[in-house]
Design an enzyme around this catalytic site. Structure first.
Site, PDB file in Angstrom:
ATOM      1  N   GLY A  84       0.825  -1.209   0.000  1.00  0.00           N
ATOM      2  CA  GLY A  84       0.000   0.000   0.000  1.00  0.00           C
ATOM      3  C   GLY A  84       0.852   1.248   0.000  1.00  0.00           C
ATOM      4  N   GLY A 162      -7.723  -8.220  -7.311  1.00  0.00           N
ATOM      5  CA  GLY A 162      -6.316  -8.067  -7.677  1.00  0.00           C
ATOM      6  C   GLY A 162      -5.531  -9.296  -7.251  1.00  0.00           C
ATOM      7  N   SER A 217      -7.613  -1.715  -2.949  1.00  0.00           N
ATOM      8  CA  SER A 217      -6.737  -0.633  -2.513  1.00  0.00           C
ATOM      9  C   SER A 217      -7.579   0.511  -1.951  1.00  0.00           C
ATOM     10  CB  SER A 217      -5.907  -0.114  -3.693  1.00  0.00           C
ATOM     11  OG  SER A 217      -5.118  -1.138  -4.244  1.00  0.00           O
ATOM     12  N   ARG A 245      -7.748  -1.837   3.914  1.00  0.00           N
ATOM     13  CA  ARG A 245      -7.406  -0.664   4.712  1.00  0.00           C
ATOM     14  C   ARG A 245      -8.635  -0.263   5.521  1.00  0.00           C
ATOM     15  NH1 ARG A 245      -2.931  -1.818   3.918  1.00  0.00           N
ATOM     16  NH2 ARG A 245      -1.196  -0.576   3.122  1.00  0.00           N
ATOM     17  N   GLU A 274      -5.137   2.895  13.702  1.00  0.00           N
ATOM     18  CA  GLU A 274      -4.346   1.736  14.122  1.00  0.00           C
ATOM     19  C   GLU A 274      -3.216   2.213  15.023  1.00  0.00           C
ATOM     20  OE1 GLU A 274      -3.069  -0.448  10.693  1.00  0.00           O
ATOM     21  OE2 GLU A 274      -5.096  -1.103  10.183  1.00  0.00           O
ATOM     22  N   HIS A 293      -3.603  -5.927  12.336  1.00  0.00           N
ATOM     23  CA  HIS A 293      -2.980  -5.721  11.030  1.00  0.00           C
ATOM     24  C   HIS A 293      -1.780  -6.653  10.845  1.00  0.00           C
ATOM     25  CE1 HIS A 293      -2.377  -2.557   7.633  1.00  0.00           C
ATOM     26  NE2 HIS A 293      -2.116  -3.783   7.227  1.00  0.00           N
ATOM     27  N   ILE A 294      -2.060  -7.961  10.827  1.00  0.00           N
ATOM     28  CA  ILE A 294      -0.994  -8.970  10.743  1.00  0.00           C
ATOM     29  C   ILE A 294      -1.060  -9.754   9.432  1.00  0.00           C
ATOM     30  CG2 ILE A 294      -0.678  -9.198  13.226  1.00  0.00           C
ATOM     31  CD1 ILE A 294      -2.472 -11.729  13.093  1.00  0.00           C
ATOM     32  N   GLY A 295      -1.669  -9.166   8.398  1.00  0.00           N
ATOM     33  CA  GLY A 295      -1.833  -9.871   7.132  1.00  0.00           C
ATOM     34  C   GLY A 295      -0.558 -10.449   6.562  1.00  0.00           C
TER      35      GLY A 295
END
Length: 328
Positions: A84, A162, A217, A245, A274, A293-295
């Site tokens: 990002g 995507g 996105s 996001r 965050e 947010h541990i993608g």
């Protein structure tokens, strides 16, 4: 003989070892960094970037006009350890002729794995079930106790087909999904063919999906896309997952939808802000699973990201093609 003039590089955080080793081996660079895992304070960032030729940053570092002014005319390359780029003031960066590197592809698999994990965790109510074991709520077997929603024969809607959206669909397909729907800026028939996915409008996706995964996105068009109207169109039994996001979702509207039983459950790996404050209303809900947010948080992925970010930076400073350059 004049000594070689070193290029100053500033790194905004401690990064994984493979990336750091690549920077340390660069004989033409003088590397400085914020020696912490915690975000660098704004004043320290401005001080560190002053006079730098290159900046290696994270998605939590806002690179705006003010910071670019603090950096000065030497700054030629910005490399972000993220896919990002919504934290970068791209118009201002382009105006100054600064090259930008980023890290697509390398985190696709890890993020897709996390998305599926979060979906299963949410729809099968795993955090609630674990808590019932811990607090003594698990007594006898009951026919409808702790029941959730299964994936077999379901309709899955993906917002953003995507790289990551496709990887999520690939992993979900063996679960026996009956139909995939997707939405985005335009149809992607070649990519959608593998899953026989149907391109539909956002309202249609909301209305017909049993599970919705947001993988797009963050752009002006997607900011606040999932709002009150969106949630009202969803099925009461539907489960909503966001791994893109936080700003794609209106969190106040999501809270109302969850608290009022308008939708069944939600799983979020991203929020606004965050970290999410511990007193946020969403954290009071049993039907909302929130991760920090541990993608991309596997050791292998983070090391690969850091190495790519370092190689982007070094190639840009040397006037060479970057492994992954964002075309401005």
């Amino acid at each position: 003989m004049n000594p070689v003039r070193l290029m100053k590089v500033f790194v905004t955080r401690r990064i994984p070892p493979e990336g750091w080793a690549a920077l340390a081996r660069a004989a033409d660079c003088q590397v400085e960094h914020w020696d912490s895992d915690e975000p660098i304070p704004d004043k320290e960032l401005e001080r560190g970037v002053a006079g730098a030729h290159g900046l290696l940053c994270l998605l939590t570092d806002r690179v705006d006009k003010r910071l670019l002014d603090a950096a000065g005319a030497n700054l030629k390359v910005i490399s972000t350890m993220s896919v990002g780029v919504d934290h970068l003031a791209l118009d201002e960066i382009k105006k100054r002729g600064i090259r930008v590197g980023y890290t697509p592809d390398v985190l696709t698999d890890a993020t897709a794995e996390l998305a599926v994990s979060l979906l299963l965790t949410t729809c099968r109510r795993l955090p609630e079930a674990i808590e019932e074991v811990r607090n003594g709520g698990w007594t006898s077997w009951k026919p409808l106790w702790m029941c959730g929603y299964g994936l077999t024969q379901s309709t899955v809607g993906i917002i953003g087909l995507g790289r990551i959206g496709q990887a999520i669909a690939q992993r979900l397909k063996p679960f026996g999904i009956q139909k995939f729907l997707y939405t985005g800026r335009q149809p992607r028939p070649q990519e959608a063919a593998e899953f026989q996915a149907e391109f539909v409008s956002t309202p249609k996706l909301a209305a017909e999906s049993d599970f919705i995964i947001v993988a797009c996105s963050l752009t002006p068009a997607t900011k606040g896309l999932c709002n009150k109207d969106f949630f009202q169109q969803m099925k009461k039994t539907a489960v909503f997952v966001n791994i893109s996001r936080g700003d794609v979702v209106n969190q106040d509207d999501l809270y109302q939808a969850l608290a009022g039983g308008q939708i069944a459950a939600a799983g979020l790996d991203v929020t606004t802000p965050e970290p999410l404050p511990t007193n946020h209303p969403l954290l009071t809900l049993k039907n909302c699973v929130i991760l920090p947010h541990i993608g991309s948080a596997t050791y292998g992925t983070r090391n690969t990201m850091s190495l790519l970010a370092a190689n982007n930076l070094l190639a840009g400073l040397r006037g060479e093609p970057m492994p992954s350059e964002l075309k401005l």
